[in-house]
Design a protein around this motif. Structure first.
Motif, PDB file in Angstrom:
ATOM      1  N   ASP A 293      66.873 -71.250 -13.245  1.00 17.70           N
ATOM      2  CA  ASP A 293      66.994 -70.160 -13.637  1.00 17.70           C
ATOM      3  C   ASP A 293      65.592 -69.159 -12.846  1.00 17.70           C
ATOM      4  O   ASP A 293      65.881 -68.416 -12.646  1.00 17.70           O
TER       5      ASP A 293
ATOM      6  N   TYR B 198      80.687 -58.793 -22.108  1.00 17.21           N
ATOM      7  CA  TYR B 198      78.826 -59.404 -22.323  1.00 17.21           C
ATOM      8  C   TYR B 198      77.428 -57.716 -22.900  1.00 17.21           C
ATOM      9  O   TYR B 198      77.037 -58.649 -23.825  1.00 17.21           O
TER      10      TYR B 198
ATOM     11  N   LYS C 288      75.875 -57.453 -26.351  1.00 18.15           N
ATOM     12  CA  LYS C 288      74.408 -57.263 -26.156  1.00 18.15           C
ATOM     13  C   LYS C 288      74.085 -56.066 -26.742  1.00 18.15           C
ATOM     14  O   LYS C 288      72.963 -55.784 -27.471  1.00 18.15           O
TER      15      LYS C 288
ATOM     16  N   GLU D  85      77.101 -65.766 -16.454  1.00 17.03           N
ATOM     17  CA  GLU D  85      76.179 -66.033 -17.568  1.00 17.03           C
ATOM     18  C   GLU D  85      75.204 -65.216 -17.058  1.00 17.03           C
ATOM     19  O   GLU D  85      73.920 -64.317 -17.770  1.00 17.03           O
ATOM     20  N   ARG D  86      74.337 -66.081 -16.398  1.00 15.82           N
ATOM     21  CA  ARG D  86      73.098 -66.284 -15.628  1.00 15.82           C
ATOM     22  C   ARG D  86      72.659 -64.259 -14.517  1.00 15.82           C
ATOM     23  O   ARG D  86      71.617 -64.352 -15.165  1.00 15.82           O
TER      24      ARG D  86
ATOM     25  N   LYS E  27      72.205 -61.418 -18.001  1.00 16.99           N
ATOM     26  CA  LYS E  27      72.121 -61.643 -18.833  1.00 16.99           C
ATOM     27  C   LYS E  27      70.521 -60.968 -17.708  1.00 16.99           C
ATOM     28  O   LYS E  27      69.654 -59.915 -18.227  1.00 16.99           O
ATOM     29  N   GLU E  28      69.773 -61.535 -17.004  1.00 19.70           N
ATOM     30  CA  GLU E  28      68.762 -60.502 -15.945  1.00 19.70           C
ATOM     31  C   GLU E  28      69.162 -59.376 -15.924  1.00 19.70           C
ATOM     32  O   GLU E  28      68.039 -58.082 -15.956  1.00 19.70           O
TER      33      GLU E  28
ATOM     34  N   SER F 143      70.773 -57.451 -17.802  1.00 21.93           N
ATOM     35  CA  SER F 143      70.472 -56.847 -19.188  1.00 21.93           C
ATOM     36  C   SER F 143      69.154 -56.768 -19.229  1.00 21.93           C
ATOM     37  O   SER F 143      68.714 -55.523 -19.860  1.00 21.93           O
ATOM     38  N   GLU F 144      68.120 -57.915 -18.798  1.00 25.24           N
ATOM     39  CA  GLU F 144      67.146 -57.532 -19.710  1.00 25.24           C
ATOM     40  C   GLU F 144      65.874 -57.186 -18.419  1.00 25.24           C
ATOM     41  O   GLU F 144      65.032 -56.165 -18.831  1.00 25.24           O
TER      42      GLU F 144
ATOM     43  N   GLY G 297      68.882 -54.776 -27.646  1.00 25.01           N
ATOM     44  CA  GLY G 297      68.031 -55.689 -25.879  1.00 25.01           C
ATOM     45  C   GLY G 297      67.479 -55.970 -26.404  1.00 25.01           C
ATOM     46  O   GLY G 297      66.526 -55.451 -27.430  1.00 25.01           O
TER      47      GLY G 297
END
Length: 528
Positions: free
Chosen positions: A359, A409, A413, A498-499, A502-503, A505-506, A514
């Motif tokens: 990751d 996704y 979120k 998904e990873r 996730k990155e 979105s963050e 969020g």
């Protein structure tokens, strides 16, 4: 060995589920087939995979007298067969973009250790193709990059990692599948370059891998007129396998075929005839990955070819001896009790550390562009999330799960509305998407090969004209981001996972549902 046992050592095949079916077992018992290939549908969890490997080792050795090669395409990113509870590398192109050779080595070593712990002893990686054609439908992000030097350097670290982990690996797809616009799963590509051009580009990563002792090389189903003037694919060409690879480039390891059920062979030549010609040309391991009946027919045709002299027995013996030589090193037997074996550590603690490394490595690989002076997009009260469902753009990739998507996704979120598009949206779809933007507070659009799907590219351009806060995410090839205005947030994610989301979105969005700040420490980069 008798002839049946010898021919069985030359064949690699698979089966359709998480347990061997009767058709596969008949091939092992009656035809002495001695090797296996796994796909994602064979592997449900690490523990299940380990038990399956132990079962296969036992039954194949009992029937053939020799432990099997258990093979898998574990390239990372878009071509990964490992289950969700395993550590998976980023796609090769993402690794190449990051340019951190030590991480490529360490990540490849982790993958090798994971495979070996499960009982898989042969990884069909790394990809040595140079992705010199951005419109290549089958290689793309599976390649480390667009030039020979980068591919050679990165692939060398991958090979070192796999070998240091104690598993076989194979460089693919010789003599290069990067400069094509045809997928050999579906057609017969042609690399129409001169010998000088090939030696200055396509062949260089293979030469480098050979010099450092790569144990196996996979042959591509491509035409190469510069070396083979007849319409014979490299897999079936003695001029390519024996003349070029063995004699000119001095490769002494295993030569293996790509799957002989791909249309480049099956449609134009027939799999049984192709298997015979591959062996005559100098191949050692023949992959017939899916259909038991086709495996049986190919074995029968190989027997006939030996009987009528088309294949010399010395050629069969040469291939078998080479296979047994590498099996003696890499096809180690698993202990009976996997859980009690400290060398086959399937513990969650070790897995957690390996996954964290992957990751962290992936986070270093992705590319983020932020408009000047901007840090993040406030999702706002009515964000709009637009994107296609996961798509299998090549048969080299796994089947896709449509219960997971870019749009759903991000909607889960941050709230807001989602809109799903096809791979090549029609003008009507684009119009519907634009209507959705009327009252939205922000926009995110995900793309899959928009550089080859005009509708997706047009949609992104039209969305950018709305003036709403917007981000675009390339979920496979980074070429999708070319031509997007600098005022738009951009992310090259290299994979639809998904990873990746996730990155994305963050790093780019903030909102009531969020994260309020980015903890990854990733800095914006000027180019991808």
């Amino acid at each position: 060995m008798n002839l049946d046992q010898k021919i069985g050592q030359l064949i690699v095949t698979g089966f359709p589920g998480s347990k061997p079916d009767q058709a596969f077992m008949d091939l092992v018992k009656k035809d002495k087939v001695g090797n296996v290939i796994f796909f994602s549908y064979n592997i449900k969890s690490r523990q299940q995979a380990a038990c399956l490997c132990r079962e296969l080792q036992g039954c194949i050795r009992e029937e053939t007298g020799v432990l099997p090669f258990i093979t898998v395409d574990e390239e990372g990113g878009v071509v990964s067969r490992l289950p969700d509870d395993a550590a998976v590398l980023p796609s090769a192109m993402a690794q190449g973009r990051a340019g951190k050779l030590s991480s490529i080595y360490e990540g490849s070593k982790i993958v090798g250790e994971e495979l070996k712990a499960l009982g898989i002893n042969f990884n069909l990686a790394p990809v040595l193709d140079i992705n010199s054609n951005p419109r290549n439908p089958v290689i793309g992000v599976r390649s480390f990059g667009e030039n020979a030097g980068l591919v050679s350097r990165c692939a060398a670290q991958a090979v070192r990692g796999f070998l240091d982990a104690g598993i076989m690996c194979s460089g693919k797809h010789f003599p290069g599948h990067g400069d094509t616009d045809v997928d050999s799963h579906l057609g017969l590509p042609c690399i129409d370059k001169s010998r000088e051009e090939l030696e200055q580009e396509e062949l260089l990563p293979f030469c480098h891998a050979i010099s450092m002792g790569i144990p196996a090389i996979t042959i591509a189903h491509t035409l190469l007129p510069a070396y083979e003037t007849e319409k014979i694919p490299c897999t079936m060409s003695k001029k390519i396998i024996t003349g070029l690879l063995r004699e000119k480039l001095k490769f002494n390891g295993l030569v293996i075929t790509d799957c002989m059920e791909m249309d480049a062979i099956k449609k134009f030549y027939g799999t049984p005839a192709g298997a015979v010609e591959a062996l005559r040309a100098g191949a050692d391991l023949v992959f017939i990955s899916h259909t038991a009946r086709t495996v049986y027919e190919s074995i029968e045709e190989i027997k006939r070819a030996v009987g009528d002299g088309r294949i010399a027995m010395s050629r069969i013996d040469e291939a078998v001896q080479r296979i047994l030589k590498y099996k003696a090193v890499y096809a180690a037997e698993m202990l009976t009790d996997i859980k009690a074996d400290p060398q086959n550590d399937l513990s969650l603690a070790k897995t957690a550390a390996q996954k964290k490394f992957m990751d962290d490595f992936y986070r270093e690989c992705i590319y983020i562009h932020k408009p000047e002076g901007a840090e993040k997009i406030e999702a706002g009260p009515a964000p709009l999330w637009i994107g296609p469902y996961p798509a299998r753009t090549s048969l080299a990739e796994n089947e896709k799960d449509h219960t997971f998507s870019f749009s759903s996704y991000l909607k889960n979120k941050f709230g807001g509305d989602s809109f799903f598009i096809s791979l090549d949206p029609s003008p009507e779809e684009i119009s519907m998407a634009l209507k959705k933007t009327k009252n939205c507070s922000s926009i995110a659009v995900g793309t899959i090969n928009a550089h080859m799907n005009a509708g997706q590219a047009e949609l992104v351009r039209e969305l950018a004209k709305t003036g709403k806060p917007m981000a675009a995410a390339a979920l496979r090839n980074p070429y999708d981001l070319q031509g997007i205005p600098e005022s738009i947030f951009q992310a090259a994610l290299y994979e639809y996972s998904e990873r990746a989301l996730k990155e994305f979105s963050e790093l780019i969005f903030t909102g009531p549902c969020g994260p309020s700040s980015c903890s990854s420490g990733l800095s914006s980069r000027s180019s991808f």
